[in-house]
Design a protein around this motif. Structure first.
Motif, PDB file in Angstrom:
ATOM      1  N   ASP A  35      81.005  20.170  -7.796  1.00  0.00           N
ATOM      2  CA  ASP A  35      81.918  21.202  -8.301  1.00  0.00           C
ATOM      3  C   ASP A  35      82.888  20.623  -9.323  1.00  0.00           C
ATOM      4  O   ASP A  35      83.150  21.227 -10.354  1.00  0.00           O
ATOM      5  CB  ASP A  35      82.693  21.841  -7.145  1.00  0.00           C
ATOM      6  N   SER A  36      83.402  19.432  -9.058  1.00  0.00           N
ATOM      7  CA  SER A  36      84.327  18.780  -9.975  1.00  0.00           C
ATOM      8  C   SER A  36      83.634  18.361 -11.274  1.00  0.00           C
ATOM      9  O   SER A  36      84.172  18.520 -12.364  1.00  0.00           O
ATOM     10  CB  SER A  36      84.947  17.569  -9.290  1.00  0.00           C
ATOM     11  N   TRP A  37      82.442  17.818 -11.150  1.00  0.00           N
ATOM     12  CA  TRP A  37      81.661  17.366 -12.301  1.00  0.00           C
ATOM     13  C   TRP A  37      81.324  18.532 -13.224  1.00  0.00           C
ATOM     14  O   TRP A  37      81.214  18.379 -14.438  1.00  0.00           O
ATOM     15  CB  TRP A  37      80.395  16.698 -11.782  1.00  0.00           C
ATOM     16  N   ALA A  38      81.190  19.720 -12.677  1.00  0.00           N
ATOM     17  CA  ALA A  38      80.782  20.893 -13.447  1.00  0.00           C
ATOM     18  C   ALA A  38      81.698  21.165 -14.637  1.00  0.00           C
ATOM     19  O   ALA A  38      81.245  21.637 -15.676  1.00  0.00           O
ATOM     20  CB  ALA A  38      80.730  22.111 -12.531  1.00  0.00           C
ATOM     21  N   ARG A  39      82.972  20.870 -14.496  1.00  0.00           N
ATOM     22  CA  ARG A  39      83.932  21.167 -15.570  1.00  0.00           C
ATOM     23  C   ARG A  39      83.574  20.466 -16.879  1.00  0.00           C
ATOM     24  O   ARG A  39      83.909  20.947 -17.950  1.00  0.00           O
ATOM     25  CB  ARG A  39      85.337  20.773 -15.139  1.00  0.00           C
ATOM     26  N   THR A  40      82.916  19.328 -16.802  1.00  0.00           N
ATOM     27  CA  THR A  40      82.597  18.564 -18.014  1.00  0.00           C
ATOM     28  C   THR A  40      81.087  18.455 -18.258  1.00  0.00           C
ATOM     29  O   THR A  40      80.663  17.655 -19.085  1.00  0.00           O
ATOM     30  CB  THR A  40      83.186  17.140 -17.919  1.00  0.00           C
ATOM     31  N   TYR A  41      80.301  19.251 -17.560  1.00  0.00           N
ATOM     32  CA  TYR A  41      78.840  19.159 -17.644  1.00  0.00           C
ATOM     33  C   TYR A  41      78.278  20.376 -18.374  1.00  0.00           C
ATOM     34  O   TYR A  41      78.137  21.448 -17.791  1.00  0.00           O
ATOM     35  CB  TYR A  41      78.264  19.078 -16.233  1.00  0.00           C
ATOM     36  N   PRO A  42      77.960  20.243 -19.670  1.00  0.00           N
ATOM     37  CA  PRO A  42      77.503  21.397 -20.441  1.00  0.00           C
ATOM     38  C   PRO A  42      76.053  21.779 -20.104  1.00  0.00           C
ATOM     39  O   PRO A  42      75.268  20.938 -19.663  1.00  0.00           O
ATOM     40  CB  PRO A  42      77.613  20.909 -21.892  1.00  0.00           C
ATOM     41  N   PRO A  43      75.690  23.045 -20.331  1.00  0.00           N
ATOM     42  CA  PRO A  43      74.326  23.494 -20.057  1.00  0.00           C
ATOM     43  C   PRO A  43      73.356  23.173 -21.198  1.00  0.00           C
ATOM     44  O   PRO A  43      72.607  24.027 -21.668  1.00  0.00           O
ATOM     45  CB  PRO A  43      74.497  25.001 -19.864  1.00  0.00           C
ATOM     46  N   LEU A  44      73.378  21.936 -21.630  1.00  0.00           N
ATOM     47  CA  LEU A  44      72.455  21.472 -22.677  1.00  0.00           C
ATOM     48  C   LEU A  44      72.241  19.973 -22.511  1.00  0.00           C
ATOM     49  O   LEU A  44      73.014  19.307 -21.828  1.00  0.00           O
ATOM     50  CB  LEU A  44      73.022  21.787 -24.072  1.00  0.00           C
ATOM     51  N   ALA A  45      71.169  19.485 -23.124  1.00  0.00           N
ATOM     52  CA  ALA A  45      70.873  18.046 -23.052  1.00  0.00           C
ATOM     53  C   ALA A  45      71.904  17.316 -23.912  1.00  0.00           C
ATOM     54  O   ALA A  45      71.836  17.366 -25.131  1.00  0.00           O
ATOM     55  CB  ALA A  45      69.453  17.786 -23.537  1.00  0.00           C
ATOM     56  N   HIS A  46      72.850  16.642 -23.278  1.00  0.00           N
ATOM     57  CA  HIS A  46      73.976  16.072 -24.015  1.00  0.00           C
ATOM     58  C   HIS A  46      73.967  14.548 -24.098  1.00  0.00           C
ATOM     59  O   HIS A  46      74.969  13.950 -24.466  1.00  0.00           O
ATOM     60  CB  HIS A  46      75.306  16.564 -23.417  1.00  0.00           C
ATOM     61  N   ASN A  47      72.840  13.923 -23.775  1.00  0.00           N
ATOM     62  CA  ASN A  47      72.727  12.483 -24.005  1.00  0.00           C
ATOM     63  C   ASN A  47      71.254  12.142 -24.234  1.00  0.00           C
ATOM     64  O   ASN A  47      70.368  12.984 -24.041  1.00  0.00           O
ATOM     65  CB  ASN A  47      73.348  11.669 -22.859  1.00  0.00           C
ATOM     66  N   LEU A  49      69.035  10.268 -22.696  1.00  0.00           N
ATOM     67  CA  LEU A  49      68.144  10.362 -21.546  1.00  0.00           C
ATOM     68  C   LEU A  49      67.796  11.819 -21.236  1.00  0.00           C
ATOM     69  O   LEU A  49      66.634  12.152 -20.993  1.00  0.00           O
ATOM     70  CB  LEU A  49      68.780   9.693 -20.320  1.00  0.00           C
ATOM     71  N   MET A  50      68.784  12.686 -21.276  1.00  0.00           N
ATOM     72  CA  MET A  50      68.525  14.101 -21.012  1.00  0.00           C
ATOM     73  C   MET A  50      67.650  14.719 -22.094  1.00  0.00           C
ATOM     74  O   MET A  50      66.788  15.548 -21.798  1.00  0.00           O
ATOM     75  CB  MET A  50      69.841  14.867 -20.888  1.00  0.00           C
ATOM     76  N   ARG A  51      67.823  14.311 -23.342  1.00  0.00           N
ATOM     77  CA  ARG A  51      66.978  14.837 -24.419  1.00  0.00           C
ATOM     78  C   ARG A  51      65.535  14.382 -24.230  1.00  0.00           C
ATOM     79  O   ARG A  51      64.601  15.163 -24.425  1.00  0.00           O
ATOM     80  CB  ARG A  51      67.533  14.419 -25.781  1.00  0.00           C
ATOM     81  N   ALA A  52      65.335  13.132 -23.824  1.00  0.00           N
ATOM     82  CA  ALA A  52      63.980  12.626 -23.566  1.00  0.00           C
ATOM     83  C   ALA A  52      63.354  13.372 -22.382  1.00  0.00           C
ATOM     84  O   ALA A  52      62.178  13.767 -22.439  1.00  0.00           O
ATOM     85  CB  ALA A  52      64.016  11.125 -23.287  1.00  0.00           C
ATOM     86  N   GLU A  53      64.127  13.568 -21.330  1.00  0.00           N
ATOM     87  CA  GLU A  53      63.630  14.314 -20.170  1.00  0.00           C
ATOM     88  C   GLU A  53      63.231  15.730 -20.581  1.00  0.00           C
ATOM     89  O   GLU A  53      62.175  16.232 -20.197  1.00  0.00           O
ATOM     90  CB  GLU A  53      64.712  14.383 -19.094  1.00  0.00           C
ATOM     91  N   GLN A  54      64.058  16.369 -21.358  1.00  0.00           N
ATOM     92  CA  GLN A  54      63.790  17.740 -21.769  1.00  0.00           C
ATOM     93  C   GLN A  54      62.543  17.831 -22.638  1.00  0.00           C
ATOM     94  O   GLN A  54      61.728  18.743 -22.464  1.00  0.00           O
ATOM     95  CB  GLN A  54      65.001  18.315 -22.505  1.00  0.00           C
ATOM     96  N   ARG A  55      62.353  16.896 -23.549  1.00  0.00           N
ATOM     97  CA  ARG A  55      61.129  16.887 -24.366  1.00  0.00           C
ATOM     98  C   ARG A  55      59.896  16.774 -23.471  1.00  0.00           C
ATOM     99  O   ARG A  55      58.914  17.495 -23.652  1.00  0.00           O
ATOM    100  CB  ARG A  55      61.152  15.732 -25.372  1.00  0.00           C
ATOM    101  N   ALA A  56      59.945  15.866 -22.493  1.00  0.00           N
ATOM    102  CA  ALA A  56      58.822  15.680 -21.574  1.00  0.00           C
ATOM    103  C   ALA A  56      58.579  16.949 -20.758  1.00  0.00           C
ATOM    104  O   ALA A  56      57.423  17.362 -20.566  1.00  0.00           O
ATOM    105  CB  ALA A  56      59.085  14.489 -20.653  1.00  0.00           C
TER     106      ALA A  56
END
Length: 124
Positions: A35-47, A49-56
């Motif tokens: 819940d706390s992390w949510a405040r700074t966690y956008p609904p998009l691939a923002h790094n 590693l996340m961009r690579a995961e999303q492509r896969a």
């Protein structure tokens, strides 16, 4: 790994809510951390590693046009949004963290334990 840990926390938390045992401080701390992390966690691939995961993921993505889709452990709705953008007729985001769900751009959101979903088997 986080999804598996969250699933374990969800199972213990819901068992406790059912009166099977007391909620531990650790259970509450894990849910509170998401819940706390949510405040700074956008609904998009923002790094990277996340961009690579999303492509896969998108390479393996099935055809969703016109389908009803359930995004389990949806977090802030990154994959929910992609499901919607790729043509899913209906997308439901499910997560145990109310904070994460509040950040989701998807209208149909439910706070739920993925091991005990409030849907019939034919829903998705």
């Amino acid at each position: 790994m986080h999804a598996l840990r969250l699933l374990d926390v969800a199972r213990r938390l819901f068992a406790a809510l059912d009166g099977n045992r007391a909620v531990s401080a650790r259970d509450l701390a894990n849910v509170a951390a998401y819940d706390s992390w949510a405040r700074t966690y956008p609904p998009l691939a923002h790094n990277a590693l996340m961009r690579a995961e999303q492509r896969a993921m998108l390479e393996l993505w099935p055809e969703v046009r016109g389908a009803c889709a359930l995004d389990l452990a949806s977090g802030t709705g990154r994959y929910s949004l992609l499901l919607q953008e790729t043509g899913a007729a209906r997308v439901v985001a499910a997560d145990l963290s109310a904070g994460m769900l509040r950040r989701s751009p998807i209208a149909a959101r439910i706070r739920a334990d993925m091991a005990r979903l409030p849907f019939t088997a034919e829903t998705f």
